[in-house]
Design a protein around this motif. Sequence first.
Motif, PDB file in Angstrom:
ATOM      1  N   PHE A 178      -9.407   4.152  -5.625  1.00 42.07           N
ATOM      2  CA  PHE A 178      -8.590   4.979  -5.300  1.00 42.07           C
ATOM      3  C   PHE A 178      -8.515   6.038  -6.796  1.00 42.07           C
ATOM      4  O   PHE A 178      -8.657   5.524  -7.773  1.00 42.07           O
ATOM      5  N   LEU A 205      -8.954   1.468  -9.798  1.00 43.44           N
ATOM      6  CA  LEU A 205      -8.153   2.738  -9.825  1.00 43.44           C
ATOM      7  C   LEU A 205      -9.322   3.488 -10.703  1.00 43.44           C
ATOM      8  O   LEU A 205      -9.710   3.128 -11.871  1.00 43.44           O
ATOM      9  N   VAL A 235      -7.224   8.747  -9.124  1.00 40.55           N
ATOM     10  CA  VAL A 235      -5.904   9.057  -9.431  1.00 40.55           C
ATOM     11  C   VAL A 235      -6.072  10.175 -10.589  1.00 40.55           C
ATOM     12  O   VAL A 235      -6.990  10.331 -11.146  1.00 40.55           O
ATOM     13  N   ALA A 245      -0.780   5.145 -12.581  1.00 37.06           N
ATOM     14  CA  ALA A 245      -1.504   4.513 -11.364  1.00 37.06           C
ATOM     15  C   ALA A 245      -1.355   3.025 -11.677  1.00 37.06           C
ATOM     16  O   ALA A 245      -1.136   2.107 -10.492  1.00 37.06           O
ATOM     17  N   PHE A 277       0.425   3.129  -3.755  1.00 34.48           N
ATOM     18  CA  PHE A 277      -0.705   4.379  -3.363  1.00 34.48           C
ATOM     19  C   PHE A 277       0.207   5.488  -2.986  1.00 34.48           C
ATOM     20  O   PHE A 277      -0.510   6.204  -2.340  1.00 34.48           O
ATOM     21  N   TYR A 290       0.798  -1.327  -0.114  1.00 33.82           N
ATOM     22  CA  TYR A 290      -0.090   0.066   0.104  1.00 33.82           C
ATOM     23  C   TYR A 290       0.687   1.438   0.007  1.00 33.82           C
ATOM     24  O   TYR A 290       0.535   2.296  -0.511  1.00 33.82           O
TER      25      TYR A 290
END
Length: 133
Positions: A76, A120, A78, A84, A23, A19
Amino acid sequence: MRFLLNLDVPDLDAAIAFYTRAFDLQLARRLFGGSVAELLGGPAPLYLLQCDAGSVPCEGTQRDYRRHWTPLHLDFIVDDLEAACARALAAGARCEQAIRDEADYRIALFADPFGHGLCLLQWRGSGYAEASA
């Protein structure tokens, strides 16, 4: 009101590595005798909880970290979806669905090394604020 995200993992050190690499989250501290890691850098803290495979979270079930489906997953957001995706793959994620373009967003689906699903997302515009009903 605030909320926290808690994620069970079978290997805390490997989860911290994943992680933080995938990220850009930062390990803030370890809690409860080192069995919990607090990661910061997102809009809510992410707590990784060391929970061994086979342990019992509730009656009649055992933790299993093979790829699994759950109605709760992490998204997430981005700015650069291709970058990403590359970063997540380099950190150990498995791509389950390549980048797909939709009207309001671009998305790619992954699994982390512990079986949890994650997406993502790259918004076109301001995300849910502009999403049609």
